[in-house]
Design an enzyme around this catalytic site. Structure first.
Site, PDB file in Angstrom:
ATOM      1  N   LYS A   1      -6.843   1.895  11.461  1.00 21.48           N
ATOM      2  CA  LYS A   1      -6.212   3.209  11.646  1.00 21.48           C
ATOM      3  C   LYS A   1      -6.308   4.016  10.347  1.00 21.48           C
ATOM      4  O   LYS A   1      -6.576   3.438   9.273  1.00 21.48           O
ATOM      5  CB  LYS A   1      -4.753   3.023  12.061  1.00 21.48           C
ATOM      6  CG  LYS A   1      -3.917   2.256  11.055  1.00 21.48           C
ATOM      7  CD  LYS A   1      -2.582   1.811  11.624  1.00 21.48           C
ATOM      8  CE  LYS A   1      -1.798   1.011  10.591  1.00 21.48           C
ATOM      9  NZ  LYS A   1      -0.569   0.425  11.147  1.00 21.48           N
TER      10      LYS A   1
ATOM     11  N   TYR B   1       0.879  22.038 -16.446  1.00 25.12           N
ATOM     12  CA  TYR B   1       2.025  22.807 -15.957  1.00 25.12           C
ATOM     13  C   TYR B   1       3.341  22.255 -16.489  1.00 25.12           C
ATOM     14  O   TYR B   1       3.534  21.049 -16.570  1.00 25.12           O
ATOM     15  CB  TYR B   1       2.076  22.771 -14.427  1.00 25.12           C
ATOM     16  CG  TYR B   1       0.942  23.504 -13.756  1.00 25.12           C
ATOM     17  CD1 TYR B   1       0.765  24.875 -13.927  1.00 25.12           C
ATOM     18  CD2 TYR B   1       0.055  22.815 -12.935  1.00 25.12           C
ATOM     19  CE1 TYR B   1      -0.279  25.537 -13.297  1.00 25.12           C
ATOM     20  CE2 TYR B   1      -0.985  23.468 -12.298  1.00 25.12           C
ATOM     21  CZ  TYR B   1      -1.153  24.834 -12.482  1.00 25.12           C
ATOM     22  OH  TYR B   1      -2.183  25.485 -11.860  1.00 25.12           O
TER      23      TYR B   1
HETATM   24  C1  LIG Z   1      -0.472  -0.831  10.570  1.00 22.86           C
HETATM   25  C2  LIG Z   1      -0.079  -1.978  11.408  1.00 22.86           C
HETATM   26  C3  LIG Z   1      -0.527  -3.272  11.105  1.00 22.86           C
HETATM   27  C4  LIG Z   1      -1.260  -3.615   9.831  1.00 22.86           C
HETATM   28  O1  LIG Z   1      -0.307  -3.758   8.797  1.00 22.86           O
HETATM   29  P1  LIG Z   1      -0.751  -4.243   7.333  1.00 22.86           P
HETATM   30  O2  LIG Z   1       0.533  -4.480   6.637  1.00 22.86           O
HETATM   31  O3  LIG Z   1      -1.525  -3.128   6.723  1.00 22.86           O
HETATM   32  O4  LIG Z   1      -1.565  -5.465   7.512  1.00 22.86           O
HETATM   33  C5  LIG Z   1      -0.243  -4.285  12.000  1.00 22.86           C
HETATM   34  N1  LIG Z   1       0.463  -4.035  13.116  1.00 22.86           N
HETATM   35  C6  LIG Z   1       0.929  -2.799  13.425  1.00 22.86           C
HETATM   36  C7  LIG Z   1       1.720  -2.606  14.669  1.00 22.86           C
HETATM   37  C8  LIG Z   1       0.695  -1.739  12.577  1.00 22.86           C
HETATM   38  O5  LIG Z   1       1.180  -0.529  12.870  1.00 22.86           O
END
Ligand SMILES: *Cc1c(COP(=O)(O)O)cnc(C)c1O
Length: 335
Positions: free
Chosen positions: A5, A226
């Site tokens: 994702k 800044y």
């Molecule tokens: C993003 C996500 C993962 C992966 O988590 P990590 O800590 O990056 O391994 C696994 N399961 C779900 C439901 C997630 O949303």
């Protein structure tokens, strides 16, 4: 299951999927749009959609054969395939403590039972999520045990026809023996361990680089950036570097001791991070010149800036650093 994702945690979806596809059975994404992108890149792999699918997207998910996580009877019933079509595979989401999606654990068997009577849907997996696998060991063990008992009961009653999954990266690393048979690995896949004691077993995938665009010698008493939060106290050679908060080099890194690598030397970020540029003390970095590479994340000359270090200095977590790297930063796949 490779969790890709958010553009593969900022690594570039196309690069990551190509690199990973041969070594995983599943891909997981957050939503329909990401699922469609993965399908184009790896047409043969099943794709799990982790978040609830919006009502107007459900028919498309059925048509494309993506696997949704479902939290209720009504939601699941919406995915029913038409008469004469094979049933839509869905995974039952169970809320064992995350408080985000899923059916409460005590209602899971009832829901699975009800769904066994729905023609167009088949429960092909069961999943839950660890909210605290990198923070609370006792809680996580109890949660894993609860999920294992629940899975056994669902299977005993013939209500789930496929894998059980609860482990994110911290779950895979810390609790693999009691975390189902399918692992949803995200962060670890990119070489960062959510449990620091295991970091040495993983190799970071990403190097994030920018370039020196200008080098100037500052006398004593010159202000930088800044708000003039940094003023030179001694003659200082300062490089201007082509990265800023618009690229995901977070403004919270200002004045927090953040360092980058120039020619293998650690160099302090001076003053505030601006949208497109930062200023860096290269007094000790020898021959830094316009065009020189600056390593923001990764190794050089025996030194390394880890995503954990960057996250700590920015007051956030590695996931947010990775996913915050902006589209202006070009992704290149390197073997
Ligand atoms: C993003 C996500 C993962 C992966 O988590 P990590 O800590 O990056 O391994 C696994 N399961 C779900 C439901 C997630 O949303």
């Amino acid at each position: 299951m490779a969790v890709v994702k958010a553009d593969a945690y900022g690594h570039g979806l196309d690069i990551a999927v190509e690199a990973i596809a041969g070594g995983v059975q599943w891909f997981a994404v957050a939503n329909l749009e990401e699922a469609l992108a993965v399908r184009c890149l790896a047409p043969g792999h099943p794709v799990l959609i982790l978040g609830p699918v919006l009502p107007f997207e459900r028919s498309r998910v059925v048509r494309e054969g993506f696997v949704p996580m479902i939290s209720s009877y009504e939601e699941a019933a919406h995915f029913a395939a038409g008469p004469g079509r094979p049933p839509t595979p869905v995974h039952l989401a169970v809320d064992t403590g995350m408080g985000r999606i899923g059916v409460w654990e005590r209602d899971a068997v009832g829901l699975a039972q009800a769904l066994s009577g729905v023609e167009g849907v088949r429960v092909c997996g069961v999943g839950s999520h660890f909210p605290s696998a990198d923070e609370e060991e006792g809680y996580t063990r109890a949660q894993a045990d609860l999920f294992a008992r629940l899975t056994a009961e669902l299977r005993g009653r013939g209500l789930v026809h496929g894998p059980a999954h609860i482990a994110n990266s911290a779950g895979v690393i810390g609790y693999s023996e009691s975390a189902g048979e399918l692992y949803r690995a995200g962060l670890a896949l990119y070489g960062c361990s959510p449990l620091p004691e295991f970091q040495s077993e993983l190799r970071p995938v990403m190097r994030w680089k920018a370039r020196v665009s200008l080098v100037r010698d500052f006398g004593v008493g010159r202000s930088v950036s800044y708000g003039r939060t940094f003023v030179t106290e001694k003659p200082t050679r300062v490089a201007t570097v082509t990265v800023g908060y618009a690229d995901g080099f977070r403004r919270h890194l200002s004045g927090r001791g953040a360092e980058v690598l120039v020619g293998g030397s650690r160099c302090a970020v001076l003053g505030r991070v601006t949208m497109d540029q930062i200023m860096v003390d290269v007094t000790a970095a020898g021959d830094a010149a316009p065009g020189s590479e600056v390593v923001l994340l990764g190794e050089e000359g025996g030194q390394a800036v880890t995503v954990g270090e960057l996250a700590r200095n920015a007051g956030t977590i590695p996931w947010e650093i990775f996913t915050g790297i902006g589209p202006r930063v070009r992704r290149l796949g390197v073997d």
